[in-house]
Design an enzyme around this catalytic site. Structure first.
Site, PDB file in Angstrom:
ATOM      1  N   HIS A   2      -3.916 -14.173  11.355  1.00  0.00           N
ATOM      2  CA  HIS A   2      -3.346 -13.874  10.039  1.00  0.00           C
ATOM      3  C   HIS A   2      -3.660 -12.483   9.504  1.00  0.00           C
ATOM      4  O   HIS A   2      -2.886 -11.912   8.741  1.00  0.00           O
ATOM      5  CB  HIS A   2      -3.891 -14.918   9.061  1.00  0.00           C
ATOM      6  CG  HIS A   2      -3.484 -14.718   7.647  1.00  0.00           C
ATOM      7  ND1 HIS A   2      -2.172 -14.767   7.239  1.00  0.00           N
ATOM      8  CD2 HIS A   2      -4.198 -14.462   6.517  1.00  0.00           C
ATOM      9  CE1 HIS A   2      -2.105 -14.563   5.933  1.00  0.00           C
ATOM     10  NE2 HIS A   2      -3.312 -14.357   5.476  1.00  0.00           N
ATOM     11  N   TYR A   3      -4.793 -11.910   9.881  1.00  0.00           N
ATOM     12  CA  TYR A   3      -5.197 -10.670   9.206  1.00  0.00           C
ATOM     13  C   TYR A   3      -6.224  -9.971  10.082  1.00  0.00           C
ATOM     14  O   TYR A   3      -6.992 -10.611  10.787  1.00  0.00           O
ATOM     15  CB  TYR A   3      -5.824 -11.015   7.843  1.00  0.00           C
ATOM     16  CG  TYR A   3      -6.216  -9.796   7.037  1.00  0.00           C
ATOM     17  CD1 TYR A   3      -5.287  -9.161   6.217  1.00  0.00           C
ATOM     18  CD2 TYR A   3      -7.508  -9.263   7.116  1.00  0.00           C
ATOM     19  CE1 TYR A   3      -5.646  -8.027   5.496  1.00  0.00           C
ATOM     20  CE2 TYR A   3      -7.864  -8.132   6.401  1.00  0.00           C
ATOM     21  CZ  TYR A   3      -6.932  -7.520   5.588  1.00  0.00           C
ATOM     22  OH  TYR A   3      -7.275  -6.407   4.877  1.00  0.00           O
ATOM     23  N   GLN A  30      -8.898 -12.283  11.546  1.00  0.00           N
ATOM     24  CA  GLN A  30      -8.980 -13.482  10.702  1.00  0.00           C
ATOM     25  C   GLN A  30      -7.968 -14.533  11.128  1.00  0.00           C
ATOM     26  O   GLN A  30      -6.779 -14.252  11.249  1.00  0.00           O
ATOM     27  CB  GLN A  30      -8.697 -13.099   9.245  1.00  0.00           C
ATOM     28  CG  GLN A  30      -8.710 -14.310   8.321  1.00  0.00           C
ATOM     29  CD  GLN A  30      -8.871 -13.909   6.866  1.00  0.00           C
ATOM     30  OE1 GLN A  30      -7.919 -13.497   6.224  1.00  0.00           O
ATOM     31  NE2 GLN A  30     -10.084 -13.996   6.361  1.00  0.00           N
ATOM     32  N   PHE A  34      -9.200 -19.282  -4.994  1.00  0.00           N
ATOM     33  CA  PHE A  34      -9.004 -19.033  -3.572  1.00  0.00           C
ATOM     34  C   PHE A  34     -10.371 -19.223  -2.906  1.00  0.00           C
ATOM     35  O   PHE A  34     -11.395 -19.253  -3.589  1.00  0.00           O
ATOM     36  CB  PHE A  34      -8.485 -17.603  -3.346  1.00  0.00           C
ATOM     37  CG  PHE A  34      -7.029 -17.543  -2.990  1.00  0.00           C
ATOM     38  CD1 PHE A  34      -6.070 -17.900  -3.906  1.00  0.00           C
ATOM     39  CD2 PHE A  34      -6.619 -17.125  -1.725  1.00  0.00           C
ATOM     40  CE1 PHE A  34      -4.719 -17.843  -3.584  1.00  0.00           C
ATOM     41  CE2 PHE A  34      -5.271 -17.061  -1.382  1.00  0.00           C
ATOM     42  CZ  PHE A  34      -4.315 -17.421  -2.310  1.00  0.00           C
ATOM     43  N   ARG A  79     -12.480 -11.362   5.457  1.00  0.00           N
ATOM     44  CA  ARG A  79     -11.873 -11.071   4.154  1.00  0.00           C
ATOM     45  C   ARG A  79     -11.722 -12.352   3.341  1.00  0.00           C
ATOM     46  O   ARG A  79     -11.379 -13.402   3.880  1.00  0.00           O
ATOM     47  CB  ARG A  79     -10.485 -10.464   4.361  1.00  0.00           C
ATOM     48  CG  ARG A  79      -9.668 -10.380   3.096  1.00  0.00           C
ATOM     49  CD  ARG A  79      -8.333  -9.726   3.334  1.00  0.00           C
ATOM     50  NE  ARG A  79      -7.355 -10.567   3.985  1.00  0.00           N
ATOM     51  CZ  ARG A  79      -6.459 -11.336   3.343  1.00  0.00           C
ATOM     52  NH1 ARG A  79      -6.440 -11.389   2.035  1.00  0.00           N
ATOM     53  NH2 ARG A  79      -5.584 -12.048   4.034  1.00  0.00           N
ATOM     54  N   ASN A 131      -7.808 -10.955  -1.750  1.00  0.00           N
ATOM     55  CA  ASN A 131      -8.356  -9.606  -1.914  1.00  0.00           C
ATOM     56  C   ASN A 131      -7.480  -8.536  -1.251  1.00  0.00           C
ATOM     57  O   ASN A 131      -7.591  -7.361  -1.581  1.00  0.00           O
ATOM     58  CB  ASN A 131      -9.762  -9.513  -1.308  1.00  0.00           C
ATOM     59  CG  ASN A 131     -10.867  -9.823  -2.332  1.00  0.00           C
ATOM     60  OD1 ASN A 131     -10.597 -10.006  -3.520  1.00  0.00           O
ATOM     61  ND2 ASN A 131     -12.099  -9.888  -1.866  1.00  0.00           N
ATOM     62  N   ALA A 141       0.833  -1.206   0.000  1.00  0.00           N
ATOM     63  CA  ALA A 141       0.000   0.000   0.000  1.00  0.00           C
ATOM     64  C   ALA A 141       0.866   1.255   0.000  1.00  0.00           C
ATOM     65  O   ALA A 141       0.619   2.199  -0.759  1.00  0.00           O
ATOM     66  CB  ALA A 141      -0.933  -0.003   1.211  1.00  0.00           C
ATOM     67  N   ARG A 197     -12.416 -18.393   4.952  1.00  0.00           N
ATOM     68  CA  ARG A 197     -11.523 -18.768   6.057  1.00  0.00           C
ATOM     69  C   ARG A 197     -12.208 -18.884   7.403  1.00  0.00           C
ATOM     70  O   ARG A 197     -11.843 -19.728   8.216  1.00  0.00           O
ATOM     71  CB  ARG A 197     -10.401 -17.736   6.150  1.00  0.00           C
ATOM     72  CG  ARG A 197      -9.508 -17.831   4.957  1.00  0.00           C
ATOM     73  CD  ARG A 197      -8.465 -16.755   4.926  1.00  0.00           C
ATOM     74  NE  ARG A 197      -7.658 -16.954   3.739  1.00  0.00           N
ATOM     75  CZ  ARG A 197      -6.725 -16.102   3.323  1.00  0.00           C
ATOM     76  NH1 ARG A 197      -6.506 -14.983   3.998  1.00  0.00           N
ATOM     77  NH2 ARG A 197      -6.025 -16.354   2.256  1.00  0.00           N
ATOM     78  N   LEU A 204       2.764 -19.426   7.318  1.00  0.00           N
ATOM     79  CA  LEU A 204       1.556 -19.649   6.524  1.00  0.00           C
ATOM     80  C   LEU A 204       1.767 -20.693   5.428  1.00  0.00           C
ATOM     81  O   LEU A 204       2.751 -20.652   4.706  1.00  0.00           O
ATOM     82  CB  LEU A 204       1.150 -18.330   5.861  1.00  0.00           C
ATOM     83  CG  LEU A 204      -0.115 -18.446   5.011  1.00  0.00           C
ATOM     84  CD1 LEU A 204      -1.339 -18.527   5.884  1.00  0.00           C
ATOM     85  CD2 LEU A 204      -0.227 -17.285   4.044  1.00  0.00           C
ATOM     86  N   GLU A 217      -3.452 -20.512   1.043  1.00  0.00           N
ATOM     87  CA  GLU A 217      -4.742 -21.065   0.618  1.00  0.00           C
ATOM     88  C   GLU A 217      -4.654 -21.618  -0.810  1.00  0.00           C
ATOM     89  O   GLU A 217      -5.442 -22.474  -1.219  1.00  0.00           O
ATOM     90  CB  GLU A 217      -5.781 -19.941   0.677  1.00  0.00           C
ATOM     91  CG  GLU A 217      -7.201 -20.379   0.588  1.00  0.00           C
ATOM     92  CD  GLU A 217      -8.119 -19.249   1.050  1.00  0.00           C
ATOM     93  OE1 GLU A 217      -8.194 -19.019   2.272  1.00  0.00           O
ATOM     94  OE2 GLU A 217      -8.742 -18.599   0.209  1.00  0.00           O
ATOM     95  N   HIS A 275      -6.367 -17.800   9.763  1.00  0.00           N
ATOM     96  CA  HIS A 275      -6.185 -18.557   8.525  1.00  0.00           C
ATOM     97  C   HIS A 275      -6.175 -20.036   8.894  1.00  0.00           C
ATOM     98  O   HIS A 275      -5.543 -20.415   9.878  1.00  0.00           O
ATOM     99  CB  HIS A 275      -4.856 -18.130   7.890  1.00  0.00           C
ATOM    100  CG  HIS A 275      -4.661 -18.619   6.490  1.00  0.00           C
ATOM    101  ND1 HIS A 275      -4.529 -19.953   6.179  1.00  0.00           N
ATOM    102  CD2 HIS A 275      -4.587 -17.952   5.316  1.00  0.00           C
ATOM    103  CE1 HIS A 275      -4.366 -20.071   4.861  1.00  0.00           C
ATOM    104  NE2 HIS A 275      -4.404 -18.872   4.314  1.00  0.00           N
TER     105      HIS A 275
END
Ligand SMILES: Cc1cc2nc3c(=O)[nH]c(=O)nc-3n(C[C@H](O)[C@H](O)[C@H](O)COP(=O)(O)OP(=O)(O)OC[C@H]3O[C@@H](n4cnc5c(N)ncnc54)[C@H](O)[C@@H]3O)c2cc1C
Length: 571
Positions: free
Chosen positions: A350-351, A235, A121, A385, A389, A17, A281, A247, A250, A237
């Site tokens: 994870h997120y 999240q 995914f 999520r 994405n 980002a 997930r 990780l 996925e 995973h």
């Protein structure tokens, strides 16, 4: 006395980002705008480098995929909490970003006909994750960094950690940064800012994040008056490699890998009969949790209960070509070759779906400050999520916010006034209260205690009792005497940085717990044992947490619903 450094646009963070924002700001403001990129790590040490499986976009509508389908999958995946206007913008901009990266040199994997390849995914109705082996983040970051280096109006400040945002009358005017190499504290004036510091990272001990991923950006924005949105949605995973938590993408299931329990059963057929292992997930992680809790887990390394991710069904060639990275992790970190043996996995933090509240343009409540990537909550991810994405979101809102920040600067020529005294409180804290003062309690024990608290009280399943225990524990942790750094050296004092990180982690952990306690329903990744149903009447709402001295003040706002009324999620 002015600032130590003046820039036009300050980009804080250099993951996908941040780099995308810097390039866009530099491109829009060429000749006129100086962009400073301030980042705690070296650029290529940002967490984005470790993204593995893919980046979602609709590329081939003529073959059956559609923007509508990407939008619906994302909204359904979010358990209907996403803002649908933002999701619509996201799916429209996603293909442009894939092609833009291609033009900048991204080595996307190819199909036999030479076009960009895509794979499945979780939660996708069509294979739409573009990839490069299973190292998509590394190649995307290299491509963006190479591109950024071509702009002589982008200046990098690696290993400068932002420790506070400077805001006056609700307007952004710069930041205070700790230069790790020298230990100097700098004031930086800026006409606009883009916060891109990633997610809350290692608030949990079993996590896919690197050590340096901590919620700094969330904390400094929160303290500067920007509310944090939907922080209760964390999240997990499904496939963290046991014991390290690394990780296993996925994409391993997207390519055909299956999950089995101690009886050798593909248990997902009982939880998501259609999508099986490729359900979203939140659903797969809950299924795995249940399998283990009900005694069908397998004995993993170190006696940890886990499940099996079986890739042996894929064959050696596919694994070597498309999943080479995770094969290497398995061999190096677990001593197994997934060509021959199943991988021991369990759900892993994870997120963070939540983040700094922004509008659809990425603008925060602080005027002149935008946020993009995992630190931001636009929100396209709502309560859960979909995989692949996030990297797309970083690219799309990196570009949007970089452009907006540059345009803001072009329209407002006055440099903000920042004084050295703006850093006084932080200098006092760092130089007088921390450096050279032996802490009474070991900060690393405190960090561990905080992570254990989050693992035990605010994991895949939550309930009032555990959340209250978590809040109580975090408040006790805040009072502990860990604030101090024996080493008084100013050069590369990582100990000092870690203590500052722990202080920020405590505050963000409290926001997560309180947001979770207040949401008395189950939605997406937020599964309450005491409120097992989704409650659209009372909680089809985003949580906003505002900083106050007495802890977060919670408010709610409605999500933007344009096309899809909430329905039951089935997969
Ligand atoms: C192992 C792993 C695999 C993933 N795989 C995928 C995938 O295949 N597809 C997908 O879509 N998503 C994936 N994700 C999610 C996705 O990679 C991330 O959400 C995304 O890369 C976050 O990017 P970002 O730019 O927001 O921040 P990050 O890449 O997390 O970068 C944060 C930046 O902020 C800087 N920073 C932090 N604190 C400060 C501070 N105080 N001052 C200055 N700078 C600071 C850091 O130095 C860093 O540069 C994965 C995530 C992980 C952890």
């Amino acid at each position: 006395m002015g600032a130590d450094l003046d820039v036009d646009v300050a980009v804080i963070g250099s993951g996908l980002a941040g780099l995308r924002a810097a390039i866009e700001a530099a491109r829009v403001g060429r000749e006129k705008i100086v962009v400073g990129v301030f980042t705690k790590t070296q650029v290529m040490r940002s967490h984005s480098v470790s993204a593995e499986g893919g980046t979602a976009a609709v590329l081939y509508p003529e073959e059956g995929d559609s923007l509508q389908s990407h939008m619906y999958d994302t909204v359904k995946g979010s358990d209907f909490l996403a803002d649908q206007d933002a999701v619509e913008l996201f799916v429209k901009k996603a293909p442009e970003e894939i092609l833009q990266l291609e033009r900048w040199g991204m080595p996307w994997a190819r199909r036999d006909d030479g076009k960009i390849a895509q794979r499945f995914f979780g939660g996708q109705s069509f294979p739409r994750a573009c990839y490069a082996e299973d190292k998509v983040g590394f190649f995307e970051m290299s491509t963006l960094y190479d591109t950024a280096l071509k702009y002589d109006n982008i200046h990098f400040y690696p290993e400068w950690a932002a420790v506070s945002l400077l805001v006056e009358n609700g307007k952004f005017k710069g930041l205070v940064a700790l230069e790790l190499k020298t230990g100097k504290i700098h004031t930086v004036s800026a006409k606009a800012g883009v916060l891109a510091t990633g997610g809350a990272g290692r608030l949990y001990s079993f996590a896919t994040f690197g050590y340096s991923s901590t919620p700094d950006g969330l904390y400094i924005a929160y303290r500067a008056g920007a509310p944090l949105k939907d922080m209760e949605f964390v999240q997990f995973h499904p496939t963290g490699l046991v014991p390290s938590g690394i990780l296993i993408t996925e994409a391993a299931r997207g390519e055909g890998g299956i999950l089995t329990n101690a009886n050798g059963e593909r248990f997902m057929k009982r939880y998501a009969p259609e999508k099986m292992e490729l359900a979203p997930r939140d659903i797969v992680s809950r299924a795995m949790y249940n399998e283990i809790a009900e005694g069908r887990g397998v004995e993993g390394p170190g006696g940890v209960k886990c499940l099996h991710l079986d890739l042996t069904v894929l064959g050696a060639e596919k694994i070597k070509k498309k999943l080479a990275g995770i094969r290497e992790y398995c061999m190096r970190l677990a001593g197994i070759d997934p060509i021959d043996e199943p991988i021991p996995v369990r759900p892993v933090a994870h997120y963070y779906m939540g983040g700094v509240d922004t509008n659809i343009g990425g603008a925060t409540a602080v005027k002149g400050l935008w946020a993009a990537g995992e630190v931001a909550c636009v929100s396209i991810n709502g309560a859960n999520r979909l995989g692949s994405n996030s990297t797309t979101e970083c690219l799309v809102w990196g570009a949007i916010t970089g452009k907006a920040a540059a345009e803001h600067v072009l329209a407002n020529h006055n440099q903000t006034t920042v004084n050295k005294s703006d850093a006084a409180a932080i200098e006092k804290h760092i130089y007088d209260e921390l450096l050279g003062k032996a802490p009474k309690e070991n900060p690393y024990d405190i960090r561990q205690e905080l992570q254990t608290t989050m693992e035990q009280t605010c994991h895949i399943y939550r309930e009032e009792k555990s959340l209250l225990q978590g809040i109580d524990a975090v408040r006790k942790i805040r009072q502990k005497l860990f604030r101090g750094v024996v080493d008084s050296s100013r050069y590369y004092n990582t100990n000092l940085m870690n203590v500052l990180e722990i202080e920020m982690m405590i505050e963000v952990a409290e926001v997560i717990l309180i947001s979770a306690l207040n949401r008395k329903e189950s939605r997406g990744a937020h599964a309450r044992l005491d409120y097992p149903k989704r409650d659209d009447v009372n909680f089809l709402k985003h949580t906003l947490a505002y900083y106050t001295e007495d802890g977060p003040r919670i408010e709610y706002i409605s999500p933007v619903i344009t096309e899809y009324a909430p329905t039951e999620r089935r997969y």
